[in-house]
Design a protein around this motif. Structure first.
Motif, PDB file in Angstrom:
ATOM      1  N   LEU A 195       0.820  -1.197   0.000  1.00 15.66           N
ATOM      2  CA  LEU A 195       0.000   0.000   0.000  1.00 15.66           C
ATOM      3  C   LEU A 195       0.860   1.256   0.000  1.00 15.66           C
ATOM      4  O   LEU A 195       1.866   1.329   0.713  1.00 15.66           O
ATOM      5  N   GLY A 196       0.458   2.244  -0.788  1.00 11.78           N
ATOM      6  CA  GLY A 196       1.024   3.569  -0.724  1.00 11.78           C
ATOM      7  C   GLY A 196       0.084   4.490   0.026  1.00 11.78           C
ATOM      8  O   GLY A 196      -0.867   4.035   0.682  1.00 11.78           O
ATOM      9  N   SER A 197       0.296   5.787  -0.079  1.00 10.40           N
ATOM     10  CA  SER A 197      -0.535   6.730   0.662  1.00 10.40           C
ATOM     11  C   SER A 197      -1.956   6.818   0.122  1.00 10.40           C
ATOM     12  O   SER A 197      -2.882   7.183   0.849  1.00 10.40           O
ATOM     13  N   ASP A 198      -2.151   6.449  -1.144  1.00  5.50           N
ATOM     14  CA  ASP A 198      -3.468   6.570  -1.762  1.00  5.50           C
ATOM     15  C   ASP A 198      -4.107   5.232  -2.117  1.00  5.50           C
ATOM     16  O   ASP A 198      -5.124   5.190  -2.808  1.00  5.50           O
ATOM     17  N   GLY A 199      -3.502   4.140  -1.681  1.00  4.09           N
ATOM     18  CA  GLY A 199      -4.030   2.823  -2.018  1.00  4.09           C
ATOM     19  C   GLY A 199      -2.928   1.900  -2.485  1.00  4.09           C
ATOM     20  O   GLY A 199      -1.740   2.190  -2.298  1.00  4.09           O
ATOM     21  N   PRO A 200      -3.286   0.777  -3.093  1.00  2.80           N
ATOM     22  CA  PRO A 200      -2.269  -0.160  -3.570  1.00  2.80           C
ATOM     23  C   PRO A 200      -1.290   0.514  -4.532  1.00  2.80           C
ATOM     24  O   PRO A 200      -1.703   1.212  -5.469  1.00  2.80           O
ATOM     25  N   LYS A 201       0.011   0.314  -4.292  1.00  2.00           N
ATOM     26  CA  LYS A 201       1.036   0.941  -5.110  1.00  2.00           C
ATOM     27  C   LYS A 201       1.836  -0.078  -5.913  1.00  2.00           C
ATOM     28  O   LYS A 201       2.129   0.134  -7.089  1.00  2.00           O
ATOM     29  N   TYR A 202       2.208  -1.196  -5.298  1.00  2.00           N
ATOM     30  CA  TYR A 202       2.983  -2.227  -5.989  1.00  2.00           C
ATOM     31  C   TYR A 202       2.352  -3.592  -5.729  1.00  2.00           C
ATOM     32  O   TYR A 202       1.760  -3.838  -4.671  1.00  2.00           O
ATOM     33  N   VAL A 203       2.494  -4.485  -6.702  1.00  2.00           N
ATOM     34  CA  VAL A 203       2.045  -5.868  -6.553  1.00  2.00           C
ATOM     35  C   VAL A 203       3.131  -6.798  -7.060  1.00  2.00           C
ATOM     36  O   VAL A 203       3.988  -6.404  -7.856  1.00  2.00           O
ATOM     37  N   THR A 204       3.081  -8.033  -6.583  1.00  2.00           N
ATOM     38  CA  THR A 204       3.971  -9.071  -7.091  1.00  2.00           C
ATOM     39  C   THR A 204       3.153 -10.134  -7.808  1.00  2.00           C
ATOM     40  O   THR A 204       2.016 -10.432  -7.438  1.00  2.00           O
ATOM     41  N   ALA A 205       3.739 -10.700  -8.855  1.00  2.00           N
ATOM     42  CA  ALA A 205       3.132 -11.800  -9.615  1.00  2.00           C
ATOM     43  C   ALA A 205       4.232 -12.790  -9.962  1.00  2.00           C
ATOM     44  O   ALA A 205       5.409 -12.421 -10.060  1.00  2.00           O
ATOM     45  N   LEU A 206       3.850 -14.042 -10.164  1.00  2.00           N
ATOM     46  CA  LEU A 206       4.845 -15.072 -10.460  1.00  2.00           C
ATOM     47  C   LEU A 206       5.135 -15.197 -11.948  1.00  2.00           C
ATOM     48  O   LEU A 206       6.025 -15.944 -12.338  1.00  2.00           O
ATOM     49  N   GLY A 207       4.383 -14.476 -12.779  1.00  2.00           N
ATOM     50  CA  GLY A 207       4.650 -14.506 -14.213  1.00  2.00           C
ATOM     51  C   GLY A 207       3.740 -13.544 -14.943  1.00  2.00           C
ATOM     52  O   GLY A 207       2.647 -13.228 -14.470  1.00  2.00           O
ATOM     53  N   ARG A 208       4.178 -13.073 -16.106  1.00  2.00           N
ATOM     54  CA  ARG A 208       3.359 -12.180 -16.926  1.00  2.00           C
ATOM     55  C   ARG A 208       2.720 -13.005 -18.036  1.00  2.00           C
ATOM     56  O   ARG A 208       3.121 -12.955 -19.196  1.00  2.00           O
ATOM     57  N   THR A 209       1.736 -13.810 -17.661  1.00  2.00           N
ATOM     58  CA  THR A 209       1.075 -14.690 -18.621  1.00  2.00           C
ATOM     59  C   THR A 209      -0.430 -14.460 -18.584  1.00  2.00           C
ATOM     60  O   THR A 209      -0.987 -14.041 -17.565  1.00  2.00           O
TER      61      THR A 209
END
Length: 376
Positions: A195-209
């Protein structure tokens, strides 16, 4: 990582039952010399979810009445396939197999209220009692976090971030731009959220598929960090990353398949390893200079097979590692020796010791807990 064990002076085992299996098993645990003093210094309790056993665990330091020594108090409450865990100033949220429990926090319950067969919890205690349940369906709910009073969650099955309202199972709010449509196919194994100051800022994923289960083909190096605002990839080449967090102006995450705590520079895409611990890392929280990291053993399966950490299979532990961000090394740890094989979420509750959880289903010596306003 610190390898010196200091066994507790009182027995550190008891029988527990699993929400997924009725047979009682023995729970044994131990911790390093500095683990309990760190929690005591923070006046904190540690919350941990474990989905295979189906429990929310509270780990906290207490003084043994007989010896006066500091010992670990571990209490487990059943929540089916407990995974995501979110902390709010007045409540907790626990993600389970098909829904989310909300637990209201109460400080210093009055003497006439009894909890878990004991007298009134001590002064400055916090009790979380289950109050509301929202049915999500089995969306493989991963990390959750409160932004103000709004609960956000990573909906892994549908590859999106979501919130919740009463008419719907969930309300989709964001998805990676490489995901073409909303479908229950776990296309990229979206799993972590910072979370950042305004909501979700970064996410993790196991692949770009963009195909169901497509992330499995390159799980050793297909992991990435995405910027929610721009959809840009800010770091890639990761091995099953989890638990991105913003702390003191830095972006941290767990490079789980290598057992690492890492710091990421989102502007340059540079990834720096802070420390390695003997476990599959998942679940991360901070208190001051300390990072509390969940460590899991791994199963021999098509998900975990072939990971770099699998070469350490026999030496992997299940528990919590405490890393000092100043020195950049692990300084303490807690280990489950039996019963618990994996950790999913980790939350620290500073200034909340002791902490009690009242089960939505009375179990063991639990009694009804009545929290009622005065009669008007």
């Amino acid at each position: 990582m610190d390898t010196e064990f200091t066994p507790p002076e009182v027995p550190s085992s008891h029988l527990i039952s699993s929400s997924n299996a009725p047979v009682a098993v023995e729970l044994r645990y131990r911790c390093s010399e500095q683990f309990l003093p760190i929690l005591q210094h923070l006046n904190a309790s540690l919350l941990v979810t474990t989905y295979k056993l189906g429990k929310l665990a509270v780990i906290q330091p207490v003084l043994d009445d007989a010896s006066g020594d500091l010992v670990a108090d571990v209490r487990l409450t059943s929540f089916e396939s407990a995974m995501g865990l979110a902390r709010h100033p007045t409540q907790l949220a626990v993600g389970t197999r098909r829904g989310i429990w909300r637990l209201a926090g109460q400080k210093d319950l009055p003497r006439e209220i009894r909890l878990t067969g004991q007298d009134t919890p001590p002064t400055s205690s916090v009790t979380f009692a289950a109050r509301d349940y929202h049915i999500t369906g089995n969306i493989s709910i991963h990390e959750m976090a409160f932004q103000g009073d709004q609960l956000w969650a990573v909906n892994t099955l549908f590859s999106c971030l979501c919130t919740f309202d009463s008419p719907h199972n969930f309300k989709p709010r964001w998805k990676p731009d490489f995901i073409s449509d909303l479908a229950p196919q776990d296309r990229c194994h979206l799993n972590g959220m910072a979370l950042g100051s305004d909501g979700p800022k970064y996410v993790t994923a196991l692949g770009r598929t963009d195909v169901g289960g497509g992330w499995r083909e390159n799980k050793t190096s297909g992991g990435c960090v995405l910027d929610v605002d721009t959809n840009d990839v800010v770091a890639d080449g990761l091995c099953m990353p989890h638990s991105p967090r913003l702390h003191q102006g830095n972006l941290y995450l767990l490079n789980s398949g290598r057992g690492e705590l890492c710091c990421v520079d989102p502007n340059k895409g540079e990834i720096t390893t802070v420390d390695r611990v003997p476990g599959y890392t998942r679940g991360l929280t901070f208190a001051g200079q300390f990072a509390f990291i969940g460590m899991s053993q791994i199963r021999e399966s098509n998900v975990f097979g072939g990971l770099p950490i699998s070469s350490m299979h026999e030496s992997l532990r299940c528990g919590i590692a405490v890393v000092d961000l100043v020195s950049g090394r692990a300084v303490a740890w807690f280990e489950f020796e039996t019963a618990v094989e994996e950790i999913f979420s980790v939350e620290i509750l500073p200034g909340a010791n002791p902490t009690f959880i009242h089960s939505p289903d009375l179990e063991g010596n639990d009694q009804e807990l009545w929290i009622v306003p005065p009669f008007a």
